[in-house]
Design a protein around this motif. Structure first.
Motif, PDB file in Angstrom:
ATOM      1  N   TRP A 153      21.268  42.206  19.082  1.00  0.00           N
ATOM      2  CA  TRP A 153      21.456  41.054  18.176  1.00  0.00           C
ATOM      3  C   TRP A 153      22.162  39.919  18.857  1.00  0.00           C
ATOM      4  N   GLY A 154      21.693  38.743  18.431  1.00  0.00           N
ATOM      5  CA  GLY A 154      22.363  37.528  18.880  1.00  0.00           C
ATOM      6  C   GLY A 154      21.827  37.063  20.223  1.00  0.00           C
ATOM      7  N   PRO A 155      22.254  35.898  20.638  1.00  0.00           N
ATOM      8  CA  PRO A 155      21.750  35.327  21.895  1.00  0.00           C
ATOM      9  C   PRO A 155      22.043  36.243  23.085  1.00  0.00           C
ATOM     10  N   GLU A 156      23.108  37.013  23.019  1.00  0.00           N
ATOM     11  CA  GLU A 156      23.463  37.894  24.150  1.00  0.00           C
ATOM     12  C   GLU A 156      22.880  39.293  24.005  1.00  0.00           C
ATOM     13  N   LEU A 157      22.133  39.464  22.892  1.00  0.00           N
ATOM     14  CA  LEU A 157      21.478  40.748  22.634  1.00  0.00           C
ATOM     15  C   LEU A 157      22.496  41.892  22.665  1.00  0.00           C
ATOM     16  N   ARG A 158      23.475  41.771  21.718  1.00  0.00           N
ATOM     17  CA  ARG A 158      24.511  42.802  21.631  1.00  0.00           C
ATOM     18  C   ARG A 158      23.916  44.087  21.071  1.00  0.00           C
ATOM     19  N   LEU A 159      24.320  45.206  21.632  1.00  0.00           N
ATOM     20  CA  LEU A 159      23.643  46.485  21.383  1.00  0.00           C
ATOM     21  C   LEU A 159      24.272  47.297  20.256  1.00  0.00           C
ATOM     22  N   LEU A 160      23.401  47.719  19.310  1.00  0.00           N
ATOM     23  CA  LEU A 160      23.791  48.670  18.257  1.00  0.00           C
ATOM     24  C   LEU A 160      22.702  49.745  18.254  1.00  0.00           C
ATOM     25  N   TYR A 161      23.061  51.001  18.042  1.00  0.00           N
ATOM     26  CA  TYR A 161      22.019  52.043  18.096  1.00  0.00           C
ATOM     27  C   TYR A 161      22.360  53.232  17.222  1.00  0.00           C
ATOM     28  N   ASN A 162      21.339  54.032  16.945  1.00  0.00           N
ATOM     29  CA  ASN A 162      21.546  55.178  16.066  1.00  0.00           C
ATOM     30  C   ASN A 162      21.797  56.453  16.884  1.00  0.00           C
ATOM     31  N   ASP A 163      22.040  57.544  16.189  1.00  0.00           N
ATOM     32  CA  ASP A 163      22.359  58.804  16.867  1.00  0.00           C
ATOM     33  C   ASP A 163      21.231  59.266  17.791  1.00  0.00           C
ATOM     34  N   ALA A 164      19.988  59.061  17.282  1.00  0.00           N
ATOM     35  CA  ALA A 164      18.847  59.543  18.067  1.00  0.00           C
ATOM     36  C   ALA A 164      18.736  58.797  19.407  1.00  0.00           C
ATOM     37  N   TRP A 165      19.310  57.604  19.443  1.00  0.00           N
ATOM     38  CA  TRP A 165      19.191  56.762  20.654  1.00  0.00           C
ATOM     39  C   TRP A 165      20.251  57.119  21.696  1.00  0.00           C
ATOM     40  N   ARG A 166      21.262  57.909  21.312  1.00  0.00           N
ATOM     41  CA  ARG A 166      22.382  58.177  22.215  1.00  0.00           C
ATOM     42  C   ARG A 166      21.941  58.740  23.585  1.00  0.00           C
ATOM     43  N   PRO A 167      20.996  59.675  23.631  1.00  0.00           N
ATOM     44  CA  PRO A 167      20.564  60.169  24.960  1.00  0.00           C
ATOM     45  C   PRO A 167      20.007  59.073  25.852  1.00  0.00           C
ATOM     46  N   VAL A 168      19.482  58.000  25.232  1.00  0.00           N
ATOM     47  CA  VAL A 168      18.975  56.895  26.058  1.00  0.00           C
ATOM     48  C   VAL A 168      20.140  56.265  26.814  1.00  0.00           C
ATOM     49  N   ALA A 169      21.236  56.125  26.114  1.00  0.00           N
ATOM     50  CA  ALA A 169      22.413  55.512  26.736  1.00  0.00           C
ATOM     51  C   ALA A 169      23.025  56.465  27.760  1.00  0.00           C
ATOM     52  N   ASP A 170      22.818  57.773  27.509  1.00  0.00           N
ATOM     53  CA  ASP A 170      23.350  58.782  28.436  1.00  0.00           C
ATOM     54  C   ASP A 170      24.839  58.565  28.663  1.00  0.00           C
ATOM     55  N   ASP A 171      25.278  58.405  29.887  1.00  0.00           N
ATOM     56  CA  ASP A 171      26.712  58.288  30.131  1.00  0.00           C
ATOM     57  C   ASP A 171      27.249  56.884  29.810  1.00  0.00           C
ATOM     58  N   ARG A 172      26.317  55.995  29.338  1.00  0.00           N
ATOM     59  CA  ARG A 172      26.813  54.645  28.967  1.00  0.00           C
ATOM     60  C   ARG A 172      27.322  54.627  27.506  1.00  0.00           C
ATOM     61  N   HIS A 173      27.055  55.722  26.782  1.00  0.00           N
ATOM     62  CA  HIS A 173      27.595  55.869  25.428  1.00  0.00           C
ATOM     63  C   HIS A 173      29.023  56.398  25.531  1.00  0.00           C
ATOM     64  N   PRO A 174      29.968  55.986  24.795  1.00  0.00           N
ATOM     65  CA  PRO A 174      29.874  54.971  23.739  1.00  0.00           C
ATOM     66  C   PRO A 174      30.220  53.579  24.252  1.00  0.00           C
ATOM     67  N   TRP A 175      30.479  53.529  25.549  1.00  0.00           N
ATOM     68  CA  TRP A 175      30.882  52.251  26.149  1.00  0.00           C
ATOM     69  C   TRP A 175      29.919  51.117  25.829  1.00  0.00           C
ATOM     70  N   ALA A 176      28.630  51.460  25.706  1.00  0.00           N
ATOM     71  CA  ALA A 176      27.602  50.437  25.573  1.00  0.00           C
ATOM     72  C   ALA A 176      27.624  49.720  24.207  1.00  0.00           C
ATOM     73  N   LEU A 177      28.217  50.382  23.228  1.00  0.00           N
ATOM     74  CA  LEU A 177      28.153  49.842  21.855  1.00  0.00           C
ATOM     75  C   LEU A 177      28.760  48.440  21.789  1.00  0.00           C
ATOM     76  N   GLY A 178      27.977  47.492  21.260  1.00  0.00           N
ATOM     77  CA  GLY A 178      28.446  46.133  21.064  1.00  0.00           C
ATOM     78  C   GLY A 178      28.356  45.270  22.304  1.00  0.00           C
ATOM     79  N   ARG A 179      27.940  45.913  23.473  1.00  0.00           N
ATOM     80  CA  ARG A 179      27.864  45.098  24.701  1.00  0.00           C
ATOM     81  C   ARG A 179      26.488  44.449  24.824  1.00  0.00           C
ATOM     82  N   SER A 180      26.419  43.450  25.697  1.00  0.00           N
ATOM     83  CA  SER A 180      25.148  42.733  25.837  1.00  0.00           C
ATOM     84  C   SER A 180      24.164  43.602  26.622  1.00  0.00           C
TER      85      SER A 180
END
Lengths: 131, 645
Positions: free
Chosen positions: B43-70
Motif C-alpha cells: 500500500w501507498g507510494p512506497e508499497l508498504r507490506l501487509l500480509y496474511n498467515d498463509a503468506w508468512r513462508p514467502v517472507a521466510d526469515d524476513r518475517h516479521p521484520w518485513a511487516l509495514g516495510r516498503s
C-alpha cells in the motif's frame, strides 16, 4: 641239395656289378648249373630270354638305377621261378612277387643253395612247382 | 497476522494508525486476512507490506521484520525483477500474473533460485487512483525443480545410452555425462573420481567439467582424502553423502582442509559416493565457487546420475576391454605365421587367416565355400573326419600330421592342431584349427630315408664285392701269404676307386684319374716307364670301380710276369674319343718285357679284364698275348656309363 640237385639247371643271372656276377657265376657253376648270361641290364636280359629257355633266374633288384621287375614279369608269365638278390632288403619285392625268394647281399653259398632249392628240376624232368 | 497488524506500532509509518487507514485499504486487507491463500497487500507510494498467515513462508526469515516495510526494502535481492512488475501494474492499472517466475532469492547466506506463480492486482482509491497492489502467489520451486530433474535424468539416460554400443569410449561417456550434470546443477565444477583405499586413502580424478575455463581442472590427479577433513575421509568413504554449503564456515572443517579446498577453488562442496557394502569405490563431486546450500533434490539428482554414470562406465569399460581383446585376437589371428582357421562343427571354413590361405593355396572366398574334407588329401580324410567327430564329442584337442590338397593338385604336409570352441553357454560351437607347413621337414625325412636306403644298398653291394674278391682270390691263390698280398692289393685298388668316387660325391669319375691312381704304386720308382695319355672321359660309379679293378689286374700281372717285371719294359696306356662314331677306345700296350706266351688257363684277372669290363661298361674288351707284350683293347659306344667329358 642231394635230394634235388641243381645240376643241369639253366639259370639266368642278372647282375650289373661284374665282380659280384662273376662270383655268383662261379657259385652256380660249382653246383653244375648252366649259367645263362650274366646280363647287366634289363634290355640285355630280355634279349637273352628271347633266345634261350631257362629253369630259373637270379635277379639283382637294382640294375644301375633301373629295377629288374620287367624281367621278373616276363619270367613270372613264363612260370619261371625267381630269386631276387638285393642290397635293399625285401621291401616291395615280396608283395609284388609272392612266389619269389629274396637273398640279401652279401650271401653265403648255402643261402644261394637253399634259395635255389625250390626251383623245379631241369626242364622236362618233372619237378613239381611250389606255390 | 490480524492481531500482529493491530498491535504493530504504526505511529512512525507513513500508513499512520490503523484507525485512520482509508476504506479501500481496509477492504483489501480484510479480504487478505480472511483468505487462506498466501496473500499480501502493498500500500501507498512506497508499497508498504501487509500480509496474511498463509503468506508468512514467502517472507521466510524476513518475517516479521518485513511487516509495514516498503517492497523495495523487503526484496532488494529480487527487486530487479519484481520492481519492474510493480511499476508496470501501477503505471498501467492492469493486473499481472506470472507462472514459474524465477526469482534468485537470498535465503540465509546463500542466493537460491526460487520459482513462483503469482499475481499483482491494482487497488484503486475512492478517487480512482492506484493506491496499492494486491498480491497472491505460491512458491513452485519444488515442482519446477522436480520436473527439471526428471527431464534431466531422462536426457541423461539417453545420453549414456547414446554413448554405448560397439565403438564405446568410456572417456567420452564420462565427459559428456559430467558436462550434462554440471549444466543441470549450474555448478562451477563437476568431477568423477575413483577411490583407492589404503593406509592413506586417495582418490584418482578420472575427469571433470568446469563452468569456466579459468577454473583449474583436477582431471588425472590423485588427492589424499585425509587432507580434506573428516567428512571427506570418513563419511564419504563409507558411502554417505557429504554436502557442505561453505567449507570456510563449516564447523567440522578448519585449518588445513579449508586451505586445501581453497587451493582448488572450492567454496561449496557436494560429494556423492558410489558404494558397495558401505565401502565407497568412486564418487561424484560437485563444487561451487560461492556458498551454496545443496537442496535435497539436487543431492538426489546427483546421486541418481552418479549411480547411472558408474553403471554406464563399468559397462563401457567391459565392452571396450572385450573389443580390445577381440581386436588383439583378430590381430594375432590375422598376423600369425601359422595357418589358422575357424571351422564349423560340420567342417565348413568360417574364417581363415592369410597364412592359412597361403598354406592351402586358396583365397578366403574360395575357402568360405569349401569344407575341410574337400581340401584334405583323400588318404587322410577318414582320419581327419573321425578325429574331428571325437573332438566335437569329448572336447579333447588333437594334433596330427596330415596332407592338404591344393587346387593345382600339389599336396602340402602340415601338422594340424584342432581345438573345439564352446559358446557362452558351454555348448560346442566350432573348431579352431592351427596348421603349420611341415612339407620341408617331410621332404627332408623322405630324402634322409632314401639316403639311408641308398647307403645300405651301397654298403651291402660293397660287402658283396669284397666277398667276391676274396672268393675269387682264394680260388687261384692257395698259399696264405700270397693270398694276403694279392687280396690286399685288390682291396686297395677297390678302395682307391671309392676314394675317387667319394671326392666326386659318387656322381662319376674321370678315366685319367682312375688310371693314374691305380698305376701310381707301379710308377713311383720309374715314372718314365708308364705313359698315360687320353682325352677327358667320365665313367659312372660302377663302371669306374670295374675299370679300376681291371687296370689293377693288368698292372699286377705286368709287374709279376710282364713289362713291369724288368727294368727295360714299359706300358703305354692311351685312350681316345671318336666323336663321329661316338666311341671311346682304350688301349693298354706292354713292350720291352720278357717274351709272352698265352696263358694256359684264364684266371680271375683276365676274366675281370675281358668279361667284367665288357659286361659292366658295354662294348668289346679284348686281351691279347703277342710275344712282344700284353695288349688290352676296349671299345665302347658312348653311354650313361662311359661318356666324353
Amino acid at each position: 641239395m642231394t635230394d634235388r640237385p641243381l645240376s643241369g639247371l639253366r639259370i639266368l643271372v642278372v647282375e650289373d656289378e661284374a665282380m659280384i656276377s662273376m662270383m655268383i657265376e662261379d657259385m652256380l657253376i660249382d653246383h653244375g648249373v648252366t649259367v645263362v648270361g650274366p646280363a647287366g641290364s634289363v634290355a640285355q636280359a630280355l634279349a637273352m630270354l628271347d633266345e634261350e629257355e631257362v629253369d630259373g633266374a637270379l635277379l639283382d633288384v637294382n640294375l644301375g638305377g633301373e629295377k629288374s621287375f620287367p624281367i621278373a614279369d616276363v619270367l613270372t608269365e613264363k612260370g619261371v621261378r625267381i630269386v631276387f638278390t638285393t642290397g635293399y632288403g625285401e621291401s616291395g619285392v615280396g608283395a609284388r612277387y609272392p612266389n619269389a625268394r629274396t637273398l640279401q647281399k652279401p650271401f653265403r653259398t648255402a643261402d644261394l643253395e637253399s634259395a635255389l632249392a625250390h626251383f623245379p628240376g631241369p626242364r622236362g624232368s618233372g619237378g613239381a612247382p611250389e606255390g | 497476522m490480524a492481531g500482529r497488524i493491530r498491535d504493530h506500532d504504526w505511529s512512525t509509518s507513513p500508513l499512520g494508525p490503523v484507525e485512520g487507514w482509508p476504506a479501500p485499504l481496509k477492504a483489501a486487507l480484510g479480504i487478505c486476512l480472511n483468505s487462506s491463500y498466501p496473500t499480501a497487500v502493498y500500500w501507498g507510494p512506497e508499497l508498504r507490506l501487509l500480509y496474511n498467515d498463509a503468506w508468512r513462508p514467502v517472507a521466510d526469515d524476513r518475517h516479521p521484520w518485513a511487516l509495514g516495510r516498503s517492497a523495495a526494502e523487503v526484496w532488494p535481492d529480487i527487486w530487479h525483477v519484481v520492481g519492474d512488475q510493480f511499476a508496470h501494474v501501477v503505471a498501467t492499472g492492469k493486473g499481472l500474473s506470472t507462472f514459474d517466475q524465477m526469482l534468485p532469492m537470498r535465503r540465509g547466506d546463500a542466493v537460491v533460485e526460487t520459482y513462483w506463480d503469482y499475481s499483482l492486482t491494482p487497488i484503486f482509491d475512492e478517487r480512482g487512483a492506484i493506491a496499492g497492489v494486491f498480491n497472491q502467489g505460491v512458491e513452485t520451486t519444488d515442482r519446477v525443480q522436480t520436473t527439471r530433474a526428471q527431464k534431466f535424468l531422462l536426457g541423461f539416460g539417453d545420453l549414456l545410452r547414446a554413448g554405448s554400443g560397439p565403438d564405446v569410449d568410456p572417456d567420452a561417456i564420462l565427459h559428456s555425462a559430467l558436462d550434462a550434470i554440471g549444466g543441470h546443477l549450474a555448478a562451477a565444477r563437476v568431477g568423477y573420481a575413483e577411490v583407492d583405499h589404503g593406509a592413506a586413502p586417495t582418490c584418482h580424478v578420472l575427469g571433470d567439467w568446469r563452468s569456466r575455463p579459468d577454473l583449474e581442472s583436477l582431471a588425472g590427479r590423485r588427492y589424499e582424502l585425509d587432507r580434506y577433513g573428516e567428512p571427506a575421509r570418513g563419511e564419504a568413504l563409507s558411502g554417505r553423502v557429504v554436502a557442505v554449503a561453505d567449507v570456510r564456515t563449516e564447523e567440522r572443517l578448519s585449518g588445513g582442509p579449508v586451505e586445501a579446498f581453497g587451493a582448488i577453488g572450492v567454496v561449496a562442496n557436494l560429494i556423492v559416493p558410489i558404494a558397495r557394502d558401505g565401502r565407497t569405490f568412486a564418487f561424484l563431486f560437485v563444487n561451487d565457487d560461492r556458498p551454496r546450500r545443496w537442496t535435497q533434490r539436487e543431492i538426489d539428482t546427483a546421486q541418481e546420475a552418479a549411480d547411472r554414470l558408474q553403471l554406464a562406465l563399468s559397462e563401457a569399460r567391459a565392452t571396450a576391454r572385450l573389443r580390445e581383446s577381440e581386436l588383439r585376437s583378430a590381430a594375432i589371428f590375422g598376423q600369425a605365421a601359422v595357418g589358422m582357421a575357424e571351422v564349423s562343427l560340420h567342417g565348413r571354413f568360417l574364417r581363415v587367416n592369410d597364412a592359412m590361405e597361403r598354406l592351402l593355396g586358396r583365397s578366403a572366398e574360395e575357402l568360405a565355400a569349401a569344407t575341410v574334407e574337400q581340401v584334405t588329401h583323400p588318404d587322410d580324410r577318414a582320419e581327419s573326419k573321425s578325429r574331428m567327430a571325437e573332438a566335437s564329442a569329448t572336447g579333447q584337442s588333437f594334433e596330427f600330421e596330415k596332407r592338404y590338397l591344393r587346387p593345382d593338385g600339389s599336396l602340402v604336409w602340415a601338422v594340424t592342431n584342432v581345438t573345439r570352441l564352446v559358446d557362452e553357454r558351454g555348448r560346442p560351437s566350432s573348431f579352431l584349427a592351427v596348421a603349420a607347413d611341415i612339407s620341408e621337414r617331410r621332404e627332408a625325412e623322405r630324402v634322409r630315408a632314401l639316403l639311408v636306403a641308398e647307403l645300405n644298398h651301397r654298403v651291402r653291394n660293397n660287402l658283396a664285392t669284397v666277398q667276391a674278391i676274396a672268393r675269387q682270390t682264394r680260388r687261384t691263390v692257395r698259399d696264405p701269404d700270397a693270398f694276403e698280398k694279392v687280396f690286399d692289393a685288390r682291396l686297395m685298388a677297390l678302395s682307391s676307386a671309392h676314394d675317387l668316387l667319394t671326392r666326386e660325391a659318387w656322381s662319376s669319375a674321370s678315366l685319367d684319374e682312375i688310371v693314374r691312381l691305380v698305376l701310381a704304386p707301379y710308377a713311383s720308382e720309374r715314372p718314365d716307364r708308364i705313359a698315360i695319355s687320353g682325352a677327358g672321359v667320365r665313367l659312372s660309379p660302377n663302371a669306374a670301380v670295374t675299370m679300376a679293378m681291371a687296370l689293377h689286374e693288368l698292372a699286377a700281372n705286368a709287374a709279376r710276369f710282364g713289362a713291369l717285371s724288368v727294368s727295360e719294359g714299359r706300358v703305354d696306356t692311351a685312350w681316345s674319343i671318336d666323336r663321329e662314331n661316338e666311341i671311346v677306345a682304350v688301349e693298354w700296350r706292354e713292350t720291352g718285357g720278357p717274351a709272352v706266351s698265352p696263358p694256359t688257363r684264364r684266371g680271375y684277372g683276365s676274366r675281370l679284364i675281358e668279361r667284367g669290363v665288357a659286361q659292366e661298361l658295354g662294348g668289346e674288351a679284348r686281351l691279347e698275348f703277342p710275344s712282344e707284350g700284353v695288349i688290352f683293347t676296349f671299345r665302347t659306344p658312348f653311354s650313361e656309363k662311359v661318356a666324353p667329358q
